[in-house]
Design an enzyme around this catalytic site. Structure first.
Site, PDB file in Angstrom:
ATOM      1  N   TYR A  61       0.849  -1.186   0.000  1.00 17.31           N
ATOM      2  CA  TYR A  61       0.000   0.000   0.000  1.00 17.31           C
ATOM      3  C   TYR A  61       0.884   1.235   0.000  1.00 17.31           C
ATOM      4  O   TYR A  61       1.434   1.629   1.017  1.00 17.31           O
ATOM      5  CB  TYR A  61      -0.932   0.013   1.210  1.00 17.31           C
ATOM      6  CG  TYR A  61      -1.871  -1.172   1.297  1.00 17.31           C
ATOM      7  CD1 TYR A  61      -2.161  -1.957   0.188  1.00 17.31           C
ATOM      8  CD2 TYR A  61      -2.471  -1.511   2.507  1.00 17.31           C
ATOM      9  CE1 TYR A  61      -3.015  -3.048   0.281  1.00 17.31           C
ATOM     10  CE2 TYR A  61      -3.333  -2.597   2.606  1.00 17.31           C
ATOM     11  CZ  TYR A  61      -3.599  -3.354   1.489  1.00 17.31           C
ATOM     12  OH  TYR A  61      -4.446  -4.432   1.600  1.00 17.31           O
ATOM     13  N   GLY A 211     -17.463  -2.155  -2.518  1.00 15.60           N
ATOM     14  CA  GLY A 211     -17.159  -0.955  -3.281  1.00 15.60           C
ATOM     15  C   GLY A 211     -18.343  -0.022  -3.449  1.00 15.60           C
ATOM     16  O   GLY A 211     -18.415   0.768  -4.376  1.00 15.60           O
TER      17      GLY A 211
END
Length: 285
Positions: A61, A211
């Site tokens: 990340y 999402g």
């Protein structure tokens, strides 16, 4: 219906089941530093203030920036906060392909890098981000076993694995957690969740609210209206009620969204509401 609000990782490390995913505190496209790093630091600190005890990140990340920001936010770490990170994926740009590398050589560098960026002598929970088809899985699992034996990691976990792969890993070390994609609209990992529940393994869904697609269900919206909240919060509450070994890690870089997500732990769904949500037709895999 009530549910357990905590889970003991490996039967030993107890955390609140509503944690925080730190992927989104990085820059755009999960690459580089955010434009205003202090905003991400504030989100992480606010998460802990609100009762988060489990923070999930990965060296990929950023890469690296999520771990750096977590350290800047929390070091010296509160005794009750568990930081989990992952290794085994590599990416070299914001729109570049993500590649597997679970070779012992790469994982050695990845683990040591995570220890350095997080400023830790031991990672609370180290998870293999993906099994690498180019590397004999036994070599990967032996490295993880040895890293635990030499004290660099306390607990070990896996991500995006099958029941058979979990069982294979268990020949080398105790699998404390499994992180697979799972949500009210995507239940393809249900057999893995069932296996983890039976063996007291934490199941950590990534993409836990699909999402934002959870809003398409009329039934979900109706129940959200009954609780005077949003569909995302009901989707998270359903996961908490669905299985007591689920640890949630909804991610955000926005304090308002964080506070909304954290209120999911206070939503109690009754049996009729759970039956309705259980019967929502998942999106085909």
């Amino acid at each position: 219906m009530t549910f357990n609000k905590t889970f003991a990782l490996g039967g030993a490390t107890t955390v609140n089941r509503l944690g925080f995913g730190a992927m989104r505190i990085t820059g755009p496209e999960v690459y580089g530093m955010p434009e205003v790093p202090q905003k991400s630091i504030d989100v992480v600190r606010r998460a802990v203030d609100l009762g988060v005890e489990f923070i999930d990140t990965a060296d990929q990340y950023g890469p690296f920036t999520s771990e750096q920001l977590i350290c800047e936010s929390l070091y010296p770490y509160p005794d009750n906060v568990v930081v989990a990170t992952k290794g085994g994926l590599v990416r070299f740009g914001p729109f570049a392909d993500i590649n597997n590398d679970a070779s012992p050589q790469h994982l050695e560098d990845a683990l040591n890098g995570s220890l350095r960026r997080l400023n830790r002598d031991q990672i609370d929970l180290y998870q293999l981000h993906r099994i690498d088809p180019k590397v004999p899985v036994e070599a990967t699992f032996r490295f993880l076993r040895d890293a635990q034996r030499d004290g660099r990691v306390r607990h070990l976990g896996l991500s995006e694995v099958s029941v058979e792969e979990i069982q294979q890993a268990q020949d080398f070390f105790e699998v404390t957690s499994v992180q697979n994609r799972y949500s009210i609209g995507d239940r393809s990992a249900e057999p893995v969740l069932d296996f983890c529940r039976e063996h007291d393994i934490a199941f950590i869904p990534w993409f836990p609210i699909g999402g934002g697609d959870v809003g398409v269900s009329t039934a979900l919206q109706r129940i959200a209206n009954e609780h005077e909240t949003g569909t995302r919060q009901i989707a998270l509450a359903w996961l908490l009620h669905h299985s007591n070994n689920i640890l949630l890690i909804p991610g955000t870089s926005n304090i308002k969204h964080l506070e909304q997500n954290m209120r999911s732990a206070d939503i109690e769904l009754d049996e009729e509401q759970m039956r309705t949500l259980d019967n929502i037709t998942p999106t085909p895999a």
